[in-house]
Design an enzyme around this catalytic site. Structure first.
Site, PDB file in Angstrom:
ATOM      1  N   ARG A   1      -3.275  -6.026   8.838  1.00  0.00           N
ATOM      2  CA  ARG A   1      -2.143  -6.444   8.036  1.00  0.00           C
ATOM      3  C   ARG A   1      -2.557  -7.532   7.055  1.00  0.00           C
ATOM      4  NH1 ARG A   1       2.611  -6.717  12.555  1.00  0.00           N
ATOM      5  NH2 ARG A   1       2.279  -4.615  13.328  1.00  0.00           N
TER       6      ARG A   1
ATOM      7  N   CYS B   1     -13.673   0.579   5.435  1.00  0.00           N
ATOM      8  CA  CYS B   1     -12.865   0.256   6.615  1.00  0.00           C
ATOM      9  C   CYS B   1     -13.703  -0.033   7.851  1.00  0.00           C
ATOM     10  CB  CYS B   1     -11.860   1.358   6.895  1.00  0.00           C
ATOM     11  SG  CYS B   1     -12.594   2.965   7.190  1.00  0.00           S
TER      12      CYS B   1
END
Length: 63
Positions: A1, A18
């Site tokens: 987040r 990622c």
């Protein structure tokens, strides 16, 4: 987040693969690609990334 919020607030896009995002404390975290966190760990190892706590610092006083 937090990473998503930072990227969304930045006018210049940052590209971070990622598999390079780690969990708190330098832990591997999750990975949704085939092989899961094992694949993530292998990819990081190929890039020379060391997981876990940093090595202890050696103090040299130059004597």
């Amino acid at each position: 987040r937090e990473t998503g919020a930072a990227l969304g607030a930045n006018p210049v896009p940052l590209v971070i693969p990622c598999h390079r995002i780690l969990a708190a404390g330098g832990k591997i975290g999750g990975f949704s690609a085939p092989g899961g966190s094992t694949t993530k760990e292998k990819m990081l190892a190929m890039e020379g990334v060391r997981l876990g706590p940093p090595p202890s610092a050696q103090v040299s006083f130059g004597f």
